[in-house]
Design a protein around this motif. Structure first.
Motif, PDB file in Angstrom:
ATOM      1  N   ALA A 117     -66.728  39.769 -95.501  1.00 20.39           N
ATOM      2  CA  ALA A 117     -66.025  40.320 -96.655  1.00 20.39           C
ATOM      3  C   ALA A 117     -65.824  41.805 -96.451  1.00 20.39           C
ATOM      4  CB  ALA A 117     -66.843  40.090 -97.926  1.00 20.39           C
ATOM      5  N   ILE A 118     -64.607  42.264 -96.666  1.00 19.75           N
ATOM      6  CA  ILE A 118     -64.353  43.702 -96.675  1.00 19.75           C
ATOM      7  C   ILE A 118     -64.680  44.171 -98.092  1.00 19.75           C
ATOM      8  CG2 ILE A 118     -62.650  45.527 -96.422  1.00 19.75           C
ATOM      9  CD1 ILE A 118     -61.198  43.770 -94.388  1.00 19.75           C
ATOM     10  N   SER A 119     -65.696  45.027 -98.184  1.00 18.42           N
ATOM     11  CA  SER A 119     -66.126  45.458 -99.512  1.00 18.42           C
ATOM     12  C   SER A 119     -65.313  46.668 -99.954  1.00 18.42           C
ATOM     13  CB  SER A 119     -67.615  45.766 -99.524  1.00 18.42           C
ATOM     14  OG  SER A 119     -67.891  46.985 -98.904  1.00 18.42           O
ATOM     15  N   ARG A 120     -65.068  46.656-101.222  1.00 14.99           N
ATOM     16  CA  ARG A 120     -65.641  45.806-102.243  1.00 14.99           C
ATOM     17  C   ARG A 120     -64.740  44.641-102.613  1.00 14.99           C
ATOM     18  NH1 ARG A 120     -67.240  50.655-106.221  1.00 14.99           N
ATOM     19  NH2 ARG A 120     -65.007  50.462-106.508  1.00 14.99           N
ATOM     20  N   GLY A 121     -63.457  44.751-102.382  1.00 16.62           N
ATOM     21  CA  GLY A 121     -62.512  43.751-102.853  1.00 16.62           C
ATOM     22  C   GLY A 121     -62.706  42.352-102.331  1.00 16.62           C
ATOM     23  N   GLY A 122     -63.207  42.202-101.119  1.00 18.70           N
ATOM     24  CA  GLY A 122     -63.382  40.875-100.538  1.00 18.70           C
ATOM     25  C   GLY A 122     -64.680  40.189-100.906  1.00 18.70           C
TER      26      GLY A 122
ATOM     27  N   TYR B 142     -71.208  37.991 -94.325  1.00 18.53           N
ATOM     28  CA  TYR B 142     -71.453  39.378 -93.962  1.00 18.53           C
ATOM     29  C   TYR B 142     -70.503  40.265 -94.745  1.00 18.53           C
ATOM     30  CZ  TYR B 142     -73.293  36.816 -89.928  1.00 18.53           C
ATOM     31  OH  TYR B 142     -73.970  35.945 -89.126  1.00 18.53           O
ATOM     32  N   SER B 143     -70.804  41.549 -94.767  1.00 16.06           N
ATOM     33  CA  SER B 143     -69.850  42.484 -95.371  1.00 16.06           C
ATOM     34  C   SER B 143     -69.671  43.687 -94.452  1.00 16.06           C
ATOM     35  CB  SER B 143     -70.314  42.932 -96.754  1.00 16.06           C
ATOM     36  OG  SER B 143     -71.450  43.745 -96.666  1.00 16.06           O
ATOM     37  N   ILE B 144     -68.514  44.290 -94.593  1.00 12.96           N
ATOM     38  CA  ILE B 144     -68.178  45.511 -93.879  1.00 12.96           C
ATOM     39  C   ILE B 144     -67.461  46.408 -94.890  1.00 12.96           C
ATOM     40  CG2 ILE B 144     -65.973  44.581 -93.021  1.00 12.96           C
ATOM     41  CD1 ILE B 144     -66.485  46.189 -90.417  1.00 12.96           C
TER      42      ILE B 144
ATOM     43  N   VAL C 212     -62.162  38.359 -95.075  1.00 11.03           N
ATOM     44  CA  VAL C 212     -61.467  38.266 -96.357  1.00 11.03           C
ATOM     45  C   VAL C 212     -61.444  39.614 -97.084  1.00 11.03           C
ATOM     46  CG1 VAL C 212     -62.002  35.822 -96.620  1.00 11.03           C
ATOM     47  CG2 VAL C 212     -63.518  37.498 -97.644  1.00 11.03           C
ATOM     48  N   ASP C 213     -60.332  39.845 -97.764  1.00 10.83           N
ATOM     49  CA  ASP C 213     -60.159  41.006 -98.631  1.00 10.83           C
ATOM     50  C   ASP C 213     -59.208  40.589 -99.740  1.00 10.83           C
ATOM     51  OD1 ASP C 213     -60.600  43.543 -99.568  1.00 10.83           O
ATOM     52  OD2 ASP C 213     -59.575  44.570 -97.939  1.00 10.83           O
ATOM     53  N   GLU C 214     -59.228  41.290-100.846  1.00 14.41           N
ATOM     54  CA  GLU C 214     -58.383  40.876-101.956  1.00 14.41           C
ATOM     55  C   GLU C 214     -56.909  41.156-101.706  1.00 14.41           C
ATOM     56  OE1 GLU C 214     -59.132  45.109-103.535  1.00 14.41           O
ATOM     57  OE2 GLU C 214     -59.528  43.890-101.779  1.00 14.41           O
ATOM     58  N   ILE C 215     -56.609  42.210-100.927  1.00 16.73           N
ATOM     59  CA  ILE C 215     -55.218  42.582-100.705  1.00 16.73           C
ATOM     60  C   ILE C 215     -55.061  43.307 -99.368  1.00 16.73           C
ATOM     61  CG2 ILE C 215     -55.507  44.767-101.968  1.00 16.73           C
ATOM     62  CD1 ILE C 215     -52.580  44.434-102.928  1.00 16.73           C
ATOM     63  N   ILE C 216     -53.932  43.065 -98.740  1.00 10.17           N
ATOM     64  CA  ILE C 216     -53.501  43.914 -97.631  1.00 10.17           C
ATOM     65  C   ILE C 216     -52.371  44.747 -98.193  1.00 10.17           C
ATOM     66  CG2 ILE C 216     -52.320  43.997 -95.416  1.00 10.17           C
ATOM     67  CD1 ILE C 216     -53.972  41.684 -94.475  1.00 10.17           C
ATOM     68  N   ASP C 217     -52.624  46.029 -98.300  1.00  5.13           N
ATOM     69  CA  ASP C 217     -51.650  46.964 -98.867  1.00  5.13           C
ATOM     70  C   ASP C 217     -50.840  47.577 -97.724  1.00  5.13           C
ATOM     71  OD1 ASP C 217     -50.244  48.806-100.351  1.00  5.13           O
ATOM     72  OD2 ASP C 217     -51.955  49.491-101.493  1.00  5.13           O
ATOM     73  N   SER C 218     -51.388  48.576 -97.072  1.00  5.59           N
ATOM     74  CA  SER C 218     -50.702  49.165 -95.912  1.00  5.59           C
ATOM     75  C   SER C 218     -50.990  48.364 -94.647  1.00  5.59           C
ATOM     76  CB  SER C 218     -51.146  50.611 -95.706  1.00  5.59           C
ATOM     77  OG  SER C 218     -52.494  50.651 -95.272  1.00  5.59           O
ATOM     78  N   GLY C 219     -52.140  47.730 -94.601  1.00  5.87           N
ATOM     79  CA  GLY C 219     -52.566  46.980 -93.424  1.00  5.87           C
ATOM     80  C   GLY C 219     -53.536  47.743 -92.553  1.00  5.87           C
ATOM     81  N   VAL C 220     -53.696  49.021 -92.797  1.00  8.96           N
ATOM     82  CA  VAL C 220     -54.530  49.875 -91.954  1.00  8.96           C
ATOM     83  C   VAL C 220     -55.998  49.422 -91.980  1.00  8.96           C
ATOM     84  CG1 VAL C 220     -55.356  52.241 -91.607  1.00  8.96           C
ATOM     85  CG2 VAL C 220     -52.960  51.829 -92.163  1.00  8.96           C
ATOM     86  N   SER C 221     -56.522  49.132 -93.148  1.00 11.48           N
ATOM     87  CA  SER C 221     -57.928  48.720 -93.257  1.00 11.48           C
ATOM     88  C   SER C 221     -58.190  47.443 -92.473  1.00 11.48           C
ATOM     89  CB  SER C 221     -58.326  48.486 -94.717  1.00 11.48           C
ATOM     90  OG  SER C 221     -58.251  49.658 -95.460  1.00 11.48           O
TER      91      SER C 221
END
Length: 150
Positions: free
Chosen positions: A29-34, A51-53, A83-92
């Motif tokens: 999970a990409i925190s916090r959104g994921g 796991y989280s990152i 997993v993440d809640e959103i891909i906005d720019s995609g950079v993360s």
């Protein structure tokens, strides 16, 4: 601005599960959104390796330089769903994916989000909705509203 309710989330998680043609044995999970997604998906898929990152790129709704921390040590997994809640720019997502692939060369990674912007630099393997506006997720909005009312 769009409010994303628990009811919408619940239906979208069910739809995401129906789309998965990938059998992960772990979730990052990409925190916090994921984190909320990872929790629900791990229960539905009966996955204990969660796991989280941390990937921080927004401060007060303004995008800043990406900061990645809390990189997990993944052991005994062959297929990981990030997993993440959103891909906005995609950079993360791009940076998280690159870092995890560099460290864990023997693991197959796939990505899943609830929302995806068509202008993003990366498209997730699985997503449910296209984001066209700023989204206020119930897990961000509802708890703050409750705290402020006290």
């Amino acid at each position: 601005m769009q409010y994303y309710s628990y009811e919408m989330f619940r239906e979208d998680i069910k739809e995401l599960l129906s789309k998965l043609d990938f059998n992960p044995d772990g979730i990052v999970a990409i925190s916090r959104g994921g984190l909320t997604m990872a929790h629900f998906l791990s229960i539905a898929l009966d996955i204990r390796k969660v796991y989280s990152i941390s990937a921080v790129s927004f401060f007060n709704k303004v995008q800043q330089q990406i900061q990645i921390s809390n990189i997990p040590e993944i052991h005994g997994a062959q297929r990981i769903l990030i997993v993440d809640e959103i891909i906005d720019s995609g950079v993360s997502m791009e940076k998280v994916l690159r870092i995890l692939k560099e460290i864990h060369t023997n693991i197959e990674f796939k990505t899943a989000t609830l929302f995806h912007k068509s202008s993003a630099s990366i498209k997730p393997d699985y997503f449910i909705r296209e984001a066209k506006d700023w989204i206020e997720f119930f897990w961000e909005v509802d708890i703050l509203k409750d705290v402020k009312e006290k």
